[in-house]
Design a protein around this motif. Sequence first.
Motif, mmCIF file in Angstrom:
data_model
loop_
_atom_site.group_PDB
_atom_site.id
_atom_site.type_symbol
_atom_site.label_atom_id
_atom_site.label_comp_id
_atom_site.label_asym_id
_atom_site.label_seq_id
_atom_site.Cartn_x
_atom_site.Cartn_y
_atom_site.Cartn_z
ATOM 1 N N GLN A 1 0.827 -1.195 0.000
ATOM 2 C CA GLN A 1 0.000 0.000 0.000
ATOM 3 C C GLN A 1 0.862 1.246 0.000
ATOM 4 O OE1 GLN A 1 -2.666 -0.330 3.296
ATOM 5 N NE2 GLN A 1 -4.184 -1.387 2.071
ATOM 6 N N PRO A 2 0.424 2.239 -0.729
ATOM 7 C CA PRO A 2 1.177 3.489 -0.723
ATOM 8 C C PRO A 2 1.177 4.098 0.670
ATOM 9 C CG PRO A 2 -0.538 3.507 -2.413
ATOM 10 C CD PRO A 2 -0.739 2.281 -1.584
ATOM 11 N N ASP B 1 -0.381 0.739 -8.498
ATOM 12 C CA ASP B 1 -1.476 0.996 -7.567
ATOM 13 C C ASP B 1 -2.837 0.725 -8.205
ATOM 14 O OD1 ASP B 1 0.539 1.709 -5.825
ATOM 15 O OD2 ASP B 1 0.317 3.859 -6.186
ATOM 16 N N ALA C 1 -10.421 5.184 -5.851
ATOM 17 C CA ALA C 1 -8.985 5.186 -6.134
ATOM 18 C C ALA C 1 -8.741 4.848 -7.603
ATOM 19 C CB ALA C 1 -8.258 4.186 -5.231
ATOM 20 N N GLU D 1 4.465 3.684 -11.060
ATOM 21 C CA GLU D 1 3.918 3.591 -9.697
ATOM 22 C C GLU D 1 2.386 3.577 -9.745
ATOM 23 O OE1 GLU D 1 4.049 3.276 -5.616
ATOM 24 O OE2 GLU D 1 5.874 3.644 -6.748
ATOM 25 N N THR D 2 1.818 4.399 -10.602
ATOM 26 C CA THR D 2 0.359 4.454 -10.722
ATOM 27 C C THR D 2 -0.184 3.184 -11.362
ATOM 28 O OG1 THR D 2 0.400 6.859 -10.783
ATOM 29 C CG2 THR D 2 -1.566 5.797 -11.644
ATOM 30 N N ARG E 1 -2.054 11.548 -4.944
ATOM 31 C CA ARG E 1 -2.101 11.578 -3.475
ATOM 32 C C ARG E 1 -3.511 11.319 -2.975
ATOM 33 N NH1 ARG E 1 1.313 16.803 -2.432
ATOM 34 N NH2 ARG E 1 -0.512 17.346 -1.238
ATOM 35 N N TYR F 1 -6.624 6.984 -10.240
ATOM 36 C CA TYR F 1 -5.410 6.428 -10.840
ATOM 37 C C TYR F 1 -5.514 6.445 -12.374
ATOM 38 C CZ TYR F 1 -3.786 4.639 -6.293
ATOM 39 O OH TYR F 1 -3.347 4.520 -4.994
ATOM 40 N N ASP G 1 -4.257 7.668 -3.495
ATOM 41 C CA ASP G 1 -3.607 6.871 -2.449
ATOM 42 C C ASP G 1 -4.402 6.906 -1.148
ATOM 43 O OD1 ASP G 1 -1.595 6.277 -4.237
ATOM 44 O OD2 ASP G 1 -0.132 7.658 -3.357
ATOM 45 N N ASP G 2 -4.991 8.058 -0.844
ATOM 46 C CA ASP G 2 -5.808 8.176 0.361
ATOM 47 C C ASP G 2 -7.024 7.249 0.253
ATOM 48 O OD1 ASP G 2 -6.438 9.427 2.917
ATOM 49 O OD2 ASP G 2 -8.102 10.373 1.836
ATOM 50 N N SER H 1 -5.523 -2.099 -6.972
ATOM 51 C CA SER H 1 -6.901 -1.686 -6.678
ATOM 52 C C SER H 1 -7.904 -2.520 -7.472
ATOM 53 C CB SER H 1 -7.099 -0.201 -7.006
ATOM 54 O OG SER H 1 -6.279 0.606 -6.207
ATOM 55 N N LYS I 1 -0.505 9.878 2.742
ATOM 56 C CA LYS I 1 -0.023 11.180 2.322
ATOM 57 C C LYS I 1 -1.043 12.244 2.666
ATOM 58 C CE LYS I 1 2.620 9.088 -1.308
ATOM 59 N NZ LYS I 1 2.353 8.281 -2.429
#
Length: 194
Positions: A62-63, A118, A98, A114-115, A84, A102, A87-88, A122, A66
């Motif tokens: 998990q990120p 994620d 999310a 990175e995206t 950010r 993304y 990520d939340d 997800s 932030k």
Amino acid sequence: MPKFSVLTWLVIIVAQVTYGLLVYAITRSYYEDTSVTTSQLPAASPEAAIHPQVGSFDAVMQPAVKIQPSSEALATDDPALIARLADDYFMRKEYPQAIELYERVLQISPDDVETYNDLGLSLFYIGQSQRAVEVLQSGASKQPDFQRIQLTLGFVLAQTGSKEAASAAFNRAIELGPENTVGQEARRMLSEIE
């Protein structure tokens, strides 16, 4: 009743007032932060299915938590601010929100591996495993030496029963950094599927 000097009474009074002000400030800060955060977030989608395979893997994948951007920041096309907020949502396990963000980041910055990582994770957590594999493979092809996406790809492939492909992804993650946290997690997961 004990007799205290004037200085002792003064210290006791100052300590009590300071304690009271500290409790007041912490309480006020808590309620102000809660109201700002909840007013900036859209309501969670009640129909979102959370994937049952959430576990210790999350601690590595998990990120990091932030700072949440303001709603004004989302009106811009700044991929870092949008990521950010995504990520939340990810950390809150609000995967559909999310995913939407993304995907927006990837429209703006299509080479952000990175995206891809994620987004793939997800998608997996809402049960879209095939699409998750496709996204992860696409991200891994853009930057084959990005260790974390190799680990995530291996994890998703292992969960979908593709053990041979998962082993290859885990081995690649181990090659990229056998002693760091991601490499150690890849080694652990590889031992579980062998």
